[in-house]
Design a protein around this motif. Structure first.
Motif, PDB file in Angstrom:
ATOM      1  N   GLU A 271      -4.560  -2.517 -13.323  1.00 60.15           N
ATOM      2  CA  GLU A 271      -5.022  -1.772 -12.144  1.00 60.15           C
ATOM      3  C   GLU A 271      -6.500  -2.001 -11.852  1.00 60.15           C
ATOM      4  O   GLU A 271      -6.924  -1.981 -10.711  1.00 60.15           O
TER       5      GLU A 271
ATOM      6  N   ALA B  14       4.727   8.764  -5.359  1.00 60.07           N
ATOM      7  CA  ALA B  14       3.293   8.557  -5.581  1.00 60.07           C
ATOM      8  C   ALA B  14       2.752   7.346  -4.825  1.00 60.07           C
ATOM      9  O   ALA B  14       1.675   7.389  -4.238  1.00 60.07           O
ATOM     10  N   LYS B  15       3.493   6.251  -4.838  1.00 56.57           N
ATOM     11  CA  LYS B  15       2.992   5.001  -4.246  1.00 56.57           C
ATOM     12  C   LYS B  15       2.696   5.117  -2.744  1.00 56.57           C
ATOM     13  O   LYS B  15       1.626   4.679  -2.306  1.00 56.57           O
TER      14      LYS B  15
ATOM     15  N   SER C 265      -0.500   7.340  -2.302  1.00 54.00           N
ATOM     16  CA  SER C 265      -1.779   6.794  -2.745  1.00 54.00           C
ATOM     17  C   SER C 265      -2.180   5.546  -1.962  1.00 54.00           C
ATOM     18  O   SER C 265      -3.364   5.310  -1.750  1.00 54.00           O
TER      19      SER C 265
ATOM     20  N   GLN D 193      -5.385  10.704  -8.966  1.00 55.38           N
ATOM     21  CA  GLN D 193      -5.626  10.075 -10.264  1.00 55.38           C
ATOM     22  C   GLN D 193      -4.907  10.837 -11.375  1.00 55.38           C
ATOM     23  O   GLN D 193      -4.304  10.229 -12.262  1.00 55.38           O
TER      24      GLN D 193
ATOM     25  N   HIS E  82      -1.362  10.057 -11.185  1.00 54.99           N
ATOM     26  CA  HIS E  82      -1.113   8.702 -11.685  1.00 54.99           C
ATOM     27  C   HIS E  82      -1.112   8.666 -13.209  1.00 54.99           C
ATOM     28  O   HIS E  82      -0.289   7.973 -13.821  1.00 54.99           O
TER      29      HIS E  82
ATOM     30  N   THR F 143      -5.391   4.368  -6.121  1.00 57.80           N
ATOM     31  CA  THR F 143      -6.270   5.476  -6.475  1.00 57.80           C
ATOM     32  C   THR F 143      -7.626   4.919  -6.884  1.00 57.80           C
ATOM     33  O   THR F 143      -8.671   5.472  -6.531  1.00 57.80           O
TER      34      THR F 143
ATOM     35  N   ASP G 208       0.178   2.312  -7.353  1.00 56.44           N
ATOM     36  CA  ASP G 208      -0.307   3.686  -7.253  1.00 56.44           C
ATOM     37  C   ASP G 208      -1.665   3.811  -7.944  1.00 56.44           C
ATOM     38  O   ASP G 208      -2.611   4.372  -7.381  1.00 56.44           O
ATOM     39  N   GLY G 209      -1.758   3.251  -9.141  1.00 57.59           N
ATOM     40  CA  GLY G 209      -3.024   3.329  -9.870  1.00 57.59           C
ATOM     41  C   GLY G 209      -4.129   2.526  -9.212  1.00 57.59           C
ATOM     42  O   GLY G 209      -5.275   2.979  -9.110  1.00 57.59           O
TER      43      GLY G 209
ATOM     44  N   VAL H 163       4.310   1.627  -9.833  1.00 57.86           N
ATOM     45  CA  VAL H 163       3.408   2.407 -10.686  1.00 57.86           C
ATOM     46  C   VAL H 163       2.001   1.822 -10.625  1.00 57.86           C
ATOM     47  O   VAL H 163       1.015   2.535 -10.435  1.00 57.86           O
TER      48      VAL H 163
END
Lengths: 695, 695
Positions: free
Chosen positions: A89, A390-391, A394, A356, A359, A304, A300-301, A297
């Motif tokens: 990420e 989440a994706k 974010s 965050q 995440h 953020t 998403d990170g 995943v």
């Protein structure tokens, strides 16, 4: 910097640890690695050179052993899926193109071999993938089918005589499209195709297919020649991520050995007999796709992360840049002291913190499953739903934050040297790749409806009838506040008391939770009658509620963020820090409620009077957070060396200081001219007179 | 295309005439001119080459006589300010860089000489500006001062002995910045500086300053050498508009003749005596700035234009692209038939129509003033306020529409060949140049407050006290619906009756108007007590209300759009067309109200029940408009040759047809494999069994 307004009193290191989470060390290691000039983006570099450069950078990452942690220890990896993603990420610090090209190679191409293949696939293919000896494409999407993977039209037909699969593209819409590594660098691809053997289509499976002849010379563009039957077409220049050679692939009866099928969830025997550990074709398909959740995943990170970078840049500038004078006619006001500026940036800061923390929870879950610590079907489904919620939130947060930050920095924000526009351009596609955001939220919405259906299905028939009558039969429930008596008393009390109440986490949770539950319930009740209708009626009823279903999914995601933020707060010991983070959590909750205020009013959850309190409490929180905002962005851990934004280096403060010193010096020496405005006006007005001269 | 859903029944040519307005012919002429391959952008072209290319294109426009219409007929222009702007706006069809570079040359640099200079300036400078013999920069903004022009720090000090002005940059923050033509191509600049003579600073004035030696050879980058004392620095790569060579300029005691001052609003005699036709330095400053309003007017039109282009691309694709099956399991659904898709795009279509009609009115007013037809101080102030309201709303509309369109086109939207991302990148800066959007809306807000103050000032003291008591003394008025009795009866009536009412233009107008007036009134009342406070208290009170003031200004702009749209409707004779355009106007009104629903609820303007009706009426309008949307975007007059987007050429429909034909052929010949899903399952489930074989 306005020292009187910006305080230093937070335990920044504690906040940083909380934000960076379980794999903080890997995050920081990668961030620092990304200051290597061999890896960083060069604004304005023509895209053919950018592509070549990113390939070189990718090789450096591979050589350093930075990107193989998710793979089996036996093959030189570290069996560390969570740590791998955390580091991955942070590659955005160098160049999002580098991150996504790494993602294509190891997170998609390599991960497909790892998760969809079995040991013989791993042994044969993974070492060269891990070392980048074989750069590869992940050939799933087709020009005609993106989110609807089940409908892709590429076929893999088994030929028992040759013991080979024949990979074929039947028409233009079935060309594989948007694939990183397809235009130039890839020498192989994992191709998703309808598996046909003995006249039966067993649905989508994955095949390892060489596409370029790596033994032959590269051409000027850096590409080896195509293998027979494979055609590649360059997607050309894009809105961003131009360090990646996205392209299209078509296959004209291309043959690969039977053993090139990635056969964990389905295999074909020498004689053409198909077998699978999962009997249901539907479940099998979703299980295969679920192994690819890591893409969502990690996006998403990364999203953020980029929101954090944008805020770090824009807020630093807001603390230094001055424009127009305020109370003091001699000193211009810093942007951070403008109400409009706080309103634009601080709610995004709160939302980014919340994102965050969510995440971090998502990544822990991901690690639990993919490390095998606790990997059940239910765990996987939950993870998928969580990632699907989440994706989208974010990636949109990243786009909104980058754009707001860019506008908040004015003309400076538009220069590539200040980084925001480049990141914004790269981020654009995050909203639609690895699952279109709207489609993902529809998935979440469907899951919410399913869960709701399950919970009502458990009631006995009499109970259900009573329950439906109570809810659907009369809308009165939704027209009156849930707790009307108490609220109407509170409403006429002091604003302080109302604000007090909105600060109560239990009240915040109830408001956020109630909205999700009620929306889902209403949609379910509206859809129920149509279930007995024709296919067209069902489709129309389903379609009619999609916009609201997406909204419910979004509300669900915001609730999850709030819960993660609140859980994280419990870990902070320092009282000042805890207090400020609570304000920030409150700001997140209250601005989320404020955004949906109409819903709360229409559905009787808030009275008009209390709704006004929401906004006034938000304003109060913005003022309270103002002096701490700089420390809150510093806790992100992105220094000037990571941000590489000229305006985040203190240069604006230097310019302001130089200008002020000049003015002071001029005054001290008496060299400053007198302003015409300060002269007594000796003029007859409008007919073109001379104005006053100094006496 | 789903022929059954898409109808052809509108008078498209009538709508096109209405949209293109008074200068329709010039618009269409320029659109077609912009299909010239010499003028169009090339995605991915490196920015140094792009810059050189745009300069060549600019010369072509000048040679064709396409860009001089605003200048005096005596000098080869056409004295046609409105027609000039209409044509200028359409240059975006070729390349926004070309438009903005033309804007720098003729709309800023040339227009400053025209509007701030007098005849001797015109004769001396305009011919070379008009022919592009002298490319020039408009040197107003400084690194340290953007929107706050009055505070720029560059000085022009008169030296009576030499009869020259000395142009000087005192410190780094005073460097001129972001100037088109400054990095490479400009050989002169109009420099804004504090005019100092005889020890008095008379405020900001403009000076014509040569910056490069046009008689000397160009270097490799295409730039002539700098003149002594002038320094240029390249702003480098930007988020967009990379065909323009933005840069910085600094002056180290650079001397220009006294006659190089643009002296319409202020002049300095040989002996250094200053004179001006406008006595008040404040009014003089604003009058000078007001001559530059055409920048904002034209950005408003260009932004509306790009929103039209984005919708034309995205809706065409929405009518052709299919994804997932719906009621019919054999045929995939076109995107246009998805509720979420209509929700994303059609409200933007309605807003774009409204924005275009407002722009047409704005341009008429602009033409009236700058052609001298009716040019009073009041006219100019109104025009400025109107432009300050329109430009922020339309530039943000453009950004939102481009982004929504891009996401609605998925991966295709991200490819430069489909145009949206390039336009989006170019448009980014429109939100902050020619006046930062937020600052402009604050200006509008201040004007609303001033007008409000004037209207209350007219009352006598007793009347005013009564009026204040009625409004401020008790908030009860705002807590109860204005027309409570009648509304509560209606609320319990049928939804159809409520929707009927929301269709009434008088109701729409009242809802939109009431919001602006009430917000302004509330802010004025809140600010009143602080007027007696200290400077700090006043500043704090003012700051506290800025976010809401900006919101009020935005609401004012939406009201203006609604009024222009409604006025335009009156000109449509064809009943079907009028009906559909009325739906579109209603959609604009209702989605605007829906966006601010919380305000209407909190302030008792709508009951909860009627608020629900707003959304259900919006949904009904979206369904009604669906079959007409294609004709509504066709009326924009942008064909594939203007859009240059691969997906807006019908290619997707061809691909879909090819795919469907393939499937039909396979079925007809019996070659299609059987789906595993259609086989009887003979499997024991979870322990890795073989699945069914065809019988």
């Amino acid at each position: 910097m306005s020292a009187e307004k910006t305080e230093r009193q937070l335990a920044v290191a504690t906040i940083a640890d909380l934000l960076d989470g379980r794999w903080a060390q890997r995050r920081r290691h990668t961030r620092d690695l990304c200051t290597d000039l061999d890896l960083v983006s060069l604004p304005g570099q023509p895209y053919p050179e950018h592509r070549a450069r990113v390939l070189t950078s990718l090789q450096k990452l591979a050589d350093l052993g930075e990107v193989q942690r998710a793979f089996p220890a036996a093959l030189g990896g570290a069996d560390d899926p969570g740590g791998n993603i955390a580091g991955f990420e942070e590659l955005i610090v160098a160049d999002p193109s580098l991150q996504i090209k790494a993602g294509v190679q190891w997170g998609l191409f390599g991960a497909a071999v790892l998760h969809l293949g079995t040991e013989h696939n791993h042994t044969e293919f993974l070492p060269d993938i891990m070392s980048l000896a074989v750069p590869g494409a992940f050939a799933m999407t087709e020009t005609g089918h993106g989110s609807d993977v089940a409908s892709i039209a590429t076929t893999a037909t088994y030929d028992p005589d040759a013991q080979e699969f024949v990979i074929h593209t039947p028409y233009r819409a079935a060309w594989k499209d948007y694939l990183g590594n397809a235009a130039l660098h890839g020498t192989a691809a994992v191709v998703f195709a309808q598996l046909i053997t003995r006249g039966v289509n067993h649905g989508v499976h994955a095949f390892y297919v060489p596409i370029r002849d790596a033994s032959a010379e590269r051409d000027d563009s850096g590409a080896h020649p195509m293998l027979p039957g494979v055609t590649s077409q360059d997607d050309g220049h894009k809105g961003g991520l131009n360090g990646i050679d996205n392209g299209r692939l078509a296959f004209d009866h291309v043959r690969v050995p039977r053993t090139n099928m990635l056969d964990r969830y389905g295999s074909v025997a020498v004689d053409g007999e198909y077998s699978s550990p999962i009997a249901s074709p539907g479940r099998r398909f979703f299980t295969m796709l679920s192994t690819l959740v890591q893409g969502r995943v990690s996006l998403d990170g990364a999203s953020t992360g980029v929101a954090k970078m944008a805020l770090a840049i824009a807020w630093r500038y807001a603390e230094e840049r001055r424009q127009f004078t305020g109370a003091d006619p001699e000193v211009e006001t810093v942007l951070a002291d403008y109400g409009t500026h706080r309103r634009r940036l601080l709610p995004l800061l709160a939302r980014t913190y919340a994102a965050q923390f969510l995440h971090n929870d998502l990544l822990e879950r991901f690690h639990g499953i993919f490390s095998g610590e606790h990997d059940t079907d239910e765990d996987r489904q939950d993870l998928e739903t969580l990632a699907a919620a989440a994706k989208p939130l974010s990636t949109w947060l990243a786009l909104e934050t980058l754009q707001t930050a860019r506008e908040a920095c004015g003309g400076q924000g538009f220069l590539s040297e200040n980084r925001l526009v480049g990141l914004r351009a790269d981020w654009d596609v995050y909203a639609t790749f690895e699952g279109d955001n709207t489609v993902l939220l529809q998935l979440v919405g469907k899951r919410l409806l399913t869960d709701y259906g399950r919970s009502t299905a458990k009631m006995d028939v009499a109970g259900q009838a009573r329950w439906v009558a109570e809810r659907a039969g009369d809308m009165a429930l939704h027209r009156t506040p849930l707790r009307r008596a108490s609220q109407s008393i509170r409403d006429w009390g002091s604003r302080a008391r109302s604000a007090e109440e909105l600060r109560d986490p239990a009240v915040q949770r109830e408001l956020l939770e109630d909205r999700v539950e009620t929306m889902v319930e209403e949609i379910a009740l509206r859809m129920r009658p149509s279930l007995k209708g024709t296919a067209a009626e069902r489709a129309a009823a389903f379609d009619a509620d999609q916009a609201e279903l997406v909204e419910a999914a979004r509300a669900h995601g915001e609730l999850l963020r709030w819960e993660s933020f609140t859980a994280a707060l419990a870990e902070v010991r320092d009282p000042d820090t805890a207090k400020v983070l609570r304000w920030l959590r409150d700001l997140f909750a209250l601005t989320t409620i404020e955004k949906n205020l109409a819903w709360y009013l229409v559905n009787g959850r808030l009275s008009a009077q209390r709704a006004r309190t929401v906004t006034s409490y938000v304003e109060r929180l913005l003022l309270r957070l103002r002096p701490h905002a700089l420390e809150l962005v510093e806790a992100f851990g992105y220094g000037p060396e990571h941000l590489r934004a000229e305006i985040a280096t203190g240069v604006e403060a230097e310019r302001q200081a130089e200008a002020m010193a000049y003015v002071r010096r001029q005054r001290a020496t008496g060299e400053a001219p007198i302003s015409e405005k300060h002269l007594p006006a000796v003029t007859d007005g409008s007919t073109g007179p001379k104005v006053a001269q100094p006496v």
